[in-house]
Design a protein around this motif. Structure first.
Motif, PDB file in Angstrom:
ATOM      1  N   LEU A   1      10.130  12.908 -20.690  1.00  9.38           N
ATOM      2  CA  LEU A   1       9.629  12.757 -19.320  1.00  9.38           C
ATOM      3  C   LEU A   1       9.248  14.100 -18.695  1.00  9.38           C
ATOM      4  O   LEU A   1       9.377  14.299 -17.481  1.00  9.38           O
ATOM      5  N   GLU A   2       8.788  15.025 -19.537  1.00  9.85           N
ATOM      6  CA  GLU A   2       8.338  16.313 -19.011  1.00  9.85           C
ATOM      7  C   GLU A   2       7.261  16.074 -17.958  1.00  9.85           C
ATOM      8  O   GLU A   2       6.244  15.452 -18.229  1.00  9.85           O
ATOM      9  N   PRO A   3       7.477  16.563 -16.736  1.00 10.97           N
ATOM     10  CA  PRO A   3       6.513  16.272 -15.658  1.00 10.97           C
ATOM     11  C   PRO A   3       5.148  16.905 -15.925  1.00 10.97           C
ATOM     12  O   PRO A   3       5.057  18.026 -16.417  1.00 10.97           O
ATOM     13  N   ALA A   4       4.102  16.179 -15.585  1.00  5.33           N
ATOM     14  CA  ALA A   4       2.735  16.670 -15.753  1.00  5.33           C
ATOM     15  C   ALA A   4       2.176  17.017 -14.373  1.00  5.33           C
ATOM     16  O   ALA A   4       1.289  16.332 -13.851  1.00  5.33           O
TER      17      ALA A   4
ATOM     18  N   LEU B   1       0.831  -1.209   0.000  1.00 11.60           N
ATOM     19  CA  LEU B   1       0.000   0.000   0.000  1.00 11.60           C
ATOM     20  C   LEU B   1       0.863   1.255   0.000  1.00 11.60           C
ATOM     21  O   LEU B   1       0.601   2.234   0.704  1.00 11.60           O
ATOM     22  N   PHE B   2       1.895   1.207  -0.824  1.00  8.79           N
ATOM     23  CA  PHE B   2       2.791   2.345  -1.051  1.00  8.79           C
ATOM     24  C   PHE B   2       3.022   2.411  -2.555  1.00  8.79           C
ATOM     25  O   PHE B   2       3.923   1.786  -3.091  1.00  8.79           O
ATOM     26  N   LEU B   3       2.149   3.153  -3.258  1.00 11.62           N
ATOM     27  CA  LEU B   3       2.149   3.140  -4.720  1.00 11.62           C
ATOM     28  C   LEU B   3       2.224   4.557  -5.270  1.00 11.62           C
ATOM     29  O   LEU B   3       1.791   5.522  -4.633  1.00 11.62           O
ATOM     30  N   GLY B   4       2.755   4.663  -6.481  1.00  7.26           N
ATOM     31  CA  GLY B   4       2.820   5.943  -7.167  1.00  7.26           C
ATOM     32  C   GLY B   4       2.496   5.788  -8.636  1.00  7.26           C
ATOM     33  O   GLY B   4       2.880   4.795  -9.264  1.00  7.26           O
ATOM     34  N   VAL B   5       1.763   6.747  -9.173  1.00  5.49           N
ATOM     35  CA  VAL B   5       1.444   6.798 -10.602  1.00  5.49           C
ATOM     36  C   VAL B   5       2.027   8.102 -11.125  1.00  5.49           C
ATOM     37  O   VAL B   5       1.533   9.186 -10.797  1.00  5.49           O
TER      38      VAL B   5
ATOM     39  N   ILE C   1     -12.814   9.899  -3.687  1.00  3.20           N
ATOM     40  CA  ILE C   1     -11.564   9.225  -3.341  1.00  3.20           C
ATOM     41  C   ILE C   1     -10.507  10.278  -3.050  1.00  3.20           C
ATOM     42  O   ILE C   1     -10.292  11.199  -3.845  1.00  3.20           O
ATOM     43  N   LEU C   2      -9.842  10.135  -1.916  1.00  5.63           N
ATOM     44  CA  LEU C   2      -8.808  11.085  -1.521  1.00  5.63           C
ATOM     45  C   LEU C   2      -7.436  10.516  -1.843  1.00  5.63           C
ATOM     46  O   LEU C   2      -7.044   9.471  -1.320  1.00  5.63           O
ATOM     47  N   ALA C   3      -6.728  11.173  -2.712  1.00  6.51           N
ATOM     48  CA  ALA C   3      -5.348  10.839  -3.047  1.00  6.51           C
ATOM     49  C   ALA C   3      -4.550  12.139  -3.000  1.00  6.51           C
ATOM     50  O   ALA C   3      -5.105  13.216  -2.781  1.00  6.51           O
ATOM     51  N   GLY C   4      -3.241  12.055  -3.205  1.00  7.03           N
ATOM     52  CA  GLY C   4      -2.415  13.254  -3.167  1.00  7.03           C
ATOM     53  C   GLY C   4      -1.358  13.212  -4.239  1.00  7.03           C
ATOM     54  O   GLY C   4      -1.293  12.272  -5.042  1.00  7.03           O
ATOM     55  N   THR C   5      -0.532  14.245  -4.296  1.00  2.93           N
ATOM     56  CA  THR C   5       0.574  14.276  -5.245  1.00  2.93           C
ATOM     57  C   THR C   5       1.880  14.440  -4.485  1.00  2.93           C
ATOM     58  O   THR C   5       1.914  14.986  -3.387  1.00  2.93           O
ATOM     59  N   ASP C   6       2.942  13.948  -5.095  1.00  3.16           N
ATOM     60  CA  ASP C   6       4.267  14.041  -4.503  1.00  3.16           C
ATOM     61  C   ASP C   6       5.299  14.005  -5.612  1.00  3.16           C
ATOM     62  O   ASP C   6       4.952  13.983  -6.798  1.00  3.16           O
ATOM     63  N   GLY C   7       6.559  13.960  -5.206  1.00  2.00           N
ATOM     64  CA  GLY C   7       7.656  13.928  -6.160  1.00  2.00           C
ATOM     65  C   GLY C   7       8.298  15.285  -6.299  1.00  2.00           C
ATOM     66  O   GLY C   7       7.682  16.315  -6.009  1.00  2.00           O
ATOM     67  N   PRO C   8       9.532  15.331  -6.765  1.00  2.00           N
ATOM     68  CA  PRO C   8      10.231  16.609  -6.935  1.00  2.00           C
ATOM     69  C   PRO C   8       9.471  17.572  -7.838  1.00  2.00           C
ATOM     70  O   PRO C   8       9.602  18.790  -7.691  1.00  2.00           O
ATOM     71  N   TYR C   9       8.685  17.021  -8.768  1.00  2.57           N
ATOM     72  CA  TYR C   9       7.958  17.863  -9.717  1.00  2.57           C
ATOM     73  C   TYR C   9       6.450  17.849  -9.449  1.00  2.57           C
ATOM     74  O   TYR C   9       5.680  18.332 -10.266  1.00  2.57           O
ATOM     75  N   HIS C  10       6.058  17.243  -8.331  1.00  5.77           N
ATOM     76  CA  HIS C  10       4.644  17.206  -7.922  1.00  5.77           C
ATOM     77  C   HIS C  10       3.775  16.527  -8.981  1.00  5.77           C
ATOM     78  O   HIS C  10       2.600  16.870  -9.130  1.00  5.77           O
ATOM     79  N   ASN C  11       4.333  15.560  -9.686  1.00  9.98           N
ATOM     80  CA  ASN C  11       3.602  14.928 -10.782  1.00  9.98           C
ATOM     81  C   ASN C  11       3.304  13.463 -10.527  1.00  9.98           C
ATOM     82  O   ASN C  11       2.906  12.743 -11.439  1.00  9.98           O
ATOM     83  N   VAL C  12       3.496  13.019  -9.288  1.00  2.56           N
ATOM     84  CA  VAL C  12       3.234  11.621  -8.953  1.00  2.56           C
ATOM     85  C   VAL C  12       1.983  11.548  -8.077  1.00  2.56           C
ATOM     86  O   VAL C  12       1.915  12.180  -7.016  1.00  2.56           O
ATOM     87  N   VAL C  13       0.981  10.810  -8.534  1.00  2.00           N
ATOM     88  CA  VAL C  13      -0.209  10.563  -7.717  1.00  2.00           C
ATOM     89  C   VAL C  13       0.175   9.502  -6.691  1.00  2.00           C
ATOM     90  O   VAL C  13       0.534   8.378  -7.052  1.00  2.00           O
ATOM     91  N   LYS C  14       0.127   9.871  -5.412  1.00  2.00           N
ATOM     92  CA  LYS C  14       0.545   8.931  -4.364  1.00  2.00           C
ATOM     93  C   LYS C  14      -0.676   8.243  -3.766  1.00  2.00           C
ATOM     94  O   LYS C  14      -1.711   8.863  -3.524  1.00  2.00           O
ATOM     95  N   ILE C  15      -0.499   6.965  -3.524  1.00  2.00           N
ATOM     96  CA  ILE C  15      -1.564   6.133  -2.967  1.00  2.00           C
ATOM     97  C   ILE C  15      -0.987   5.440  -1.737  1.00  2.00           C
ATOM     98  O   ILE C  15      -0.200   4.505  -1.854  1.00  2.00           O
ATOM     99  N   ARG C  16      -1.352   5.941  -0.565  1.00  2.00           N
ATOM    100  CA  ARG C  16      -0.842   5.391   0.700  1.00  2.00           C
ATOM    101  C   ARG C  16      -1.994   5.335   1.701  1.00  2.00           C
ATOM    102  O   ARG C  16      -2.051   6.103   2.656  1.00  2.00           O
TER     103      ARG C  16
END
Length: 1018
Positions: free
Chosen positions: A958-961, A945-949, A977-992
């Motif tokens: 790989l231009e960040p979206a 239960l530690f996933l990223g899209v 559904i509550l999800a968030g974003t993370d990553g250096p470019y804020h382009n990863v949908v985090k699922i935790r």
């Protein structure tokens, strides 16, 4: 012969020839679909686009001239209609002949850029309101336009609706559909026909369907294609009801939509802003919408009987067949109430309310109790009420009744009051669900007032009335024995009062039509046994329109229709007269809470989502707002074993009721917890320090490293985040290199994050881990060359803020080797990933087959309770014991340790690590295909239960979206559904999510994310 025997059949070559001959245009031509004419899209050599329109052989020239005139007229008001292009000769209408010699008329108009509304997958409220607004502008523009050709007998004219149904409904083969149409016809004759003569009339476009409306515009993802930019095809224009265009637009916009009234209400809201609707128009609108759909089904049946091979004729019939049964369940008066609310018009109930207000002193008491001054207490039954357990199983009536009676007794009251217009957690049960999805609305808003009194308490009529209906509704979600009185008078509009949860004996004395005098005993309150187990009470409700119902009239409503139902069911206190001073202050609204937050709290205290949430309760993997809206929590990993886990809550409650103090005293809880916690690590990690947060734990870890090594310099990973203190900001590139940051101090050295998707070394490189580790070796080498020593290396075992990164195999093993050879210590931050979250291992670092020197724990360790810990070796702990006392006043206090211990017990005893692996694999199986289906999805990664899209705009660069990722999580929030974003470019949908998140939740999340991606990125 019909118009279908005169459809033109010119070739593409002929169309190209017409363009050259009459307009001197060199073009390429492409056929466009049409019901009875022939259209070609022309692409000129210079890039200009046009539509060549060849009319049906039966079309009269006067009608085409009228269409040309109306397009010119609308151009003065609106800029979203085609323009007619004259031929070289100056003619706007050119006669041509087919190969068979039949005459047709040809015209050329500009091509409007835009996406047909029927091809726009996301119909936001903004789009629907703009649709209504633009149609309203058309209606307003056509008020002063007329042409004799539009005064015709036309089969698509809503004024001919009844005759069309009577003529063609027998051609419909499906008996159920035919019966539905007959039902709507009868309803139309009853509710609509009498009002038609009073309607305003004017020229109407009459065909604002979802393929004659074009969408476009928008400067961002939220507004992209969410504006109406074009209206085409004026061939169905007719002089008819001015409201026809609104009815037609709604009829097609609601097709394939799960909540047709919600869609219609948004369109009506926009239309009314541009073209104010009259009361009669609002009264007939729903009937005209259903009539249009019934006409479409009947006309299609006739056309298909004539042209069975023409698929275009049936393009909208399947969704119409699906929609009509839904609309059959909607009472016309309810639809009218919805539309009035959308327009901001006063409800019909306001006449009743005014009369009740003016007669407040004339009503008889409902009970043998003085509600004005007697001892009563208002019972809090809201979603946030502490009267309820977060576990819905604990809220059945047999368990709730003692709590309600206790609350009444503790207040020294004789009677308890359950409020009107209160969203209740009690109604979050399957019987009150409005759909099959886990986050669909529940009917939580209470429409009456409850009076908790003893069984057999007499109930009196507060005013004169007659018995309209009575019944024994035995289902638990209903009222039990119930009576409805009708109040009809020349002094006021008719209204009704409903009395629920009565005794069965009450019904035996009644007959329908029986007069009940003011003050006369009507009934007695029933017991739980005859009322589905409910706590004995009287449910009292005022109703202004029974909507064809009676004793089964709903007592609760869904929050999305709150104002509508409240307008149908005014406040019962208009009759009861309980002074407002006796009611406690209501909970603040979301808008009020936001205003106070912005005024009283620091502005850089972030808040999630474009439309903030006001969350008041949690249970397992769900969060609830004040209206009872249920959200699947997919990223609040702090509530590790689930929101409000009963065992964790009980542990805290039990201990805090006995003792909570600092750690200067001996206590078994801290000892038990330390022993349990260290038993889960390698034997070398044997000493614990307890603190109040992950930030405090990381601060302590740095002190331990420096005390042990007598060095200061630290190696960190790029994009890392370790906490919010000054020192931790220094070692957190995510912060010190971001907005407001001042960069890294000289003693902090950042190594590239071992990202095998975006970084220099990719997932298919078996040496990626070793290669990334070499960067750390290089930093150490530079330190040695400058004579600087190394205190240590700190990293999350799976970088979370870095973008949900799974480190390449062997990375930490090599890094630890280099760091230890340089005399440094290895610190692993397990705040995000510990306690079985990754499924394969209990601790994230175990997946890398290493043993750290110091492990930092926080957030999930206490399931939301302020608790953190540092686990280290005896040697490091002894080095820290250098004479300076270490003391955290409440770090390791008895309550925190009781909580932490129970979290560990739950993780192990409920097998949450194994559960995380199983559910995570299910989710990965659903998410990974997105990489192939949607170009914007660059990578799907994770464990348990530690996933990223990760979203990218370009697969090669790989231009960040980032904006797209934010958009996706906000759209998912709209879907519950509550999800968030993370990553250096804020382009990863985090699922935790919390660990109870199960396979059904995983499947739901995958389906919602795909819906969002499909609507906006396919």
């Amino acid at each position: 012969m019909s118009i279908f025997d005169h459809i033109p059949a010119f070739s593409v070559e002929a169309a190209v020839g017409f363009a050259q001959k009459f307009y001197t245009l060199r073009v390429q031509a492409k056929p466009l679909a049409s019901e009875r004419d022939q259209n070609f899209l022309l692409q000129a050599d210079n890039g200009d686009q046009f539509v060549l329109k060849i009319a049906n052989g039966t079309e009269e020239r006067a009608m085409l001239e009228a269409q040309n005139q109306v397009m010119r007229h609308l151009e003065n008001y609106l800029q979203f209609c085609p323009r007619v292009i004259p031929a070289v000769s100056g003619e706007e209408i050119i006669p041509v002949k087919s190969a068979s010699g039949e005459g047709h008329f040809l015209r050329l108009v500009t091509y409007l850029m835009g996406l047909p509304l029927g091809n726009v997958k996301r119909h936001s409220p903004e789009l629907l309101q703009d649709l209504g607004f633009k149609i309203g502008r058309v209606t307003e523009a056509l008020r002063d336009f007329d042409h004799p050709a539009f005064h015709r007998n036309f089969h698509w004219d809503l004024a001919n609706g009844l005759s069309i149904l009577q003529k063609y409904e027998a051609l419909i083969q499906e008996s159920e559909l035919r019966q539905l149409i007959q039902q709507f016809r009868s309803q139309f004759e009853q509710h609509v026909t009498p009002l038609l003569p009073a309607l305003r009339r004017s020229v109407a476009h009459n065909d604002a369907n979802d393929f004659n409306l074009l969408a476009g515009g928008g400067d961002d993802l939220y507004s992209r294609n969410q504006n109406i930019v074009g209206l085409i095809d004026f061939g169905d224009m007719v002089y008819s009801y001015a409201i026809s265009d609104l009815a037609v637009a709604i009829a097609y916009a609601i097709l394939d939509r799960p909540d047709p009234l919600a869609v219609a209400a948004q369109i009506v809201r926009g239309y009314h802003a541009a073209c104010p609707l009259t009361g009669d128009e609002l009264a007939v609108l729903f009937g005209l919408v259903t009539m249009r759909l019934c006409m479409s089904a009947c006309i299609a049946a006739d056309q298909r009987s004539r042209q069975p091979a023409n698929e275009y004729l049936g393009i909208s019939q399947a969704p119409i067949r699906t929609m009509l049964p839904k609309l059959a369940f909607i009472h016309p008066n309810f639809a009218q109430t919805v539309f009035r609310e959308a327009c901001g018009l006063p409800p019909f109930a306001h006449h009743v309310m005014k009369w009740l207000e003016s007669h407040a002193d004339h009503f008889a008491p409902l009970l043998d109790f003085d509600l004005h001054t007697g001892p009563l207490v208002v019972i809090d039954l809201s979603v946030s009420s502490p009267l309820f357990s977060s576990d819905p199983i604990q809220n059945n009536e047999s368990r709730l009744t003692p709590r309600i009676l206790q609350a009444i007794g503790e207040a020294g009251a004789t009677i308890g009051i359950g409020r009107y217009n209160e969203a209740r957690y009690l109604y979050l049960a399957p019987a009150f669900a409005t759909g099959n999805r886990p986050t669909d609305e529940y009917r939580t808003v209470h429409l009456g007032m409850d009076l908790f009194v003893p069984v057999n308490a007499p109930v009196y009529a507060p005013l004169d009335g007659t018995v309209f209906a009575f019944a024994d509704n035995a289902a638990p979600q209903d009222y039990g024995p119930v009576i409805v009185l009708e109040h009809k008078s020349t002094e006021h509009p008719t209204f009704y009062t409903l009395y629920g949860h009565l005794s069965r004996e009450s019904l035996g004395r009644l007959t329908v039509g029986q007069h009940i005098a003011k003050g006369q005993q009507l009934a007695t309150v029933g017991s739980s046994e005859v009322n589905g187990g409910w706590t004995p009470h009287l449910h009292f409700q005022i109703i202004t329109d029974l909507l064809g119902l009676s004793c089964d009239f709903p007592g609760v409503a869904r929050p999305g229709q709150r104002n509508v139902w409240l307008s149908l069911c005014p406040d019962p206190n208009l009759i009861l007269g309980i002074p407002e001073s006796r009611f406690p202050t209501r909970e603040t609204t979301k808008a009020e809470a936001l205003a106070v937050r912005q005024k009283s709290l620091g502005r850089n205290l972030s808040i999630s989502y474009r439309e903030p949430l006001k969350i008041v309760r949690g249970w397992r993997q769900y969060l609830f707002d004040a209206e009872g809206r249920k959200y699947l929590d997919a990223y609040n990993n702090v509530a590790h074993v689930g929101h409000n886990h009963p065992r964790v809550v009980a542990a805290a409650q039990q201990q805090i009721g006995v003792l909570n103090t600092n750690t200067r005293y001996l206590h078994d809880n801290i000892n038990r917890y330390a022993e349990k916690l260290t038993s889960l690590f390698h034997e070398s990690l044997s000493v614990c320090f307890f603190v109040n947060s992950g930030s405090e734990a990381n601060e302590l870890a740095l002190r331990l490293a420096r005390a042990y090594t007598n060095q200061r310099d630290m190696i960190v990973l790029e994009a890392a985040y370790h906490g919010n203190t000054n020192t931790l900001i220094d070692i957190s590139p995510y912060k010190h290199n971001g907005p407001g940051g001042k960069g890294a101090p000289a003693w902090v050295h950042a190594a590239p994050i071992p990202d095998d998707y975006r970084g220099a070394y990719k997932r298919n490189d078996p040496q990626a881990g070793a290669k990334y580790a070499k960067y750390v070796f290089g930093i150490i080498d530079q330190l040695e060359q400058t004579g600087s020593g190394l205190a240590g290396f700190i990293a999350e075992s799976l970088p979370s803020v870095g973008g949900q990164i799974i480190m390449p195999p062997g990375y930490l093993a090599d890094v630890f080797k280099y760091v230890r050879e340089a005399g440094g210590v290895c610190i692993v931050d397990e705040v995000q990933t510990g306690f079985g979250r990754i499924g394969t291992h209990f601790w994230g670092f175990e997946a890398q087959r290493v043993v750290p020197d110091i492990v930092v724990l926080g957030k999930p360790i206490g399931n939301g309770h302020p608790l953190g810990a540092v686990v280290t070796t005896r040697a490091i702990a002894d080095a820290f014991n250098n004479g300076m006392e270490y003391f955290s006043t409440f770090g390791g206090n008895p309550v925190s340790c009781a909580v932490g211990l129970e979290v560990l017990n739950v993780v192990q005893e409920e097998h949450l690590q194994e559960h995380a692996l199983q559910v995570g694999n299910c989710m990965l199986d659903g998410l990974r295909p997105f990489v192939d289906r949607y170009p914007i999805v660059g990578d799907v990664r994770g464990s348990g239960l530690f996933l990223g899209v990760e979203l990218v705009r370009n697969r090669e660069t790989l231009e960040p979206a980032a904006k797209e990722a934010s958009f996706v999580v906000n759209r998912m929030r709209e879907q519950g559904i509550l999800a968030g974003t993370d990553g250096p470019y804020h382009n990863v949908v985090k699922i935790r999510p919390p660990m109870p998140f199960d396979e059904k939740d995983a499947e739901f999340l995958v389906s919602v994310m795909e819906k969002v991606l499909n609507e906006d990125f396919s």
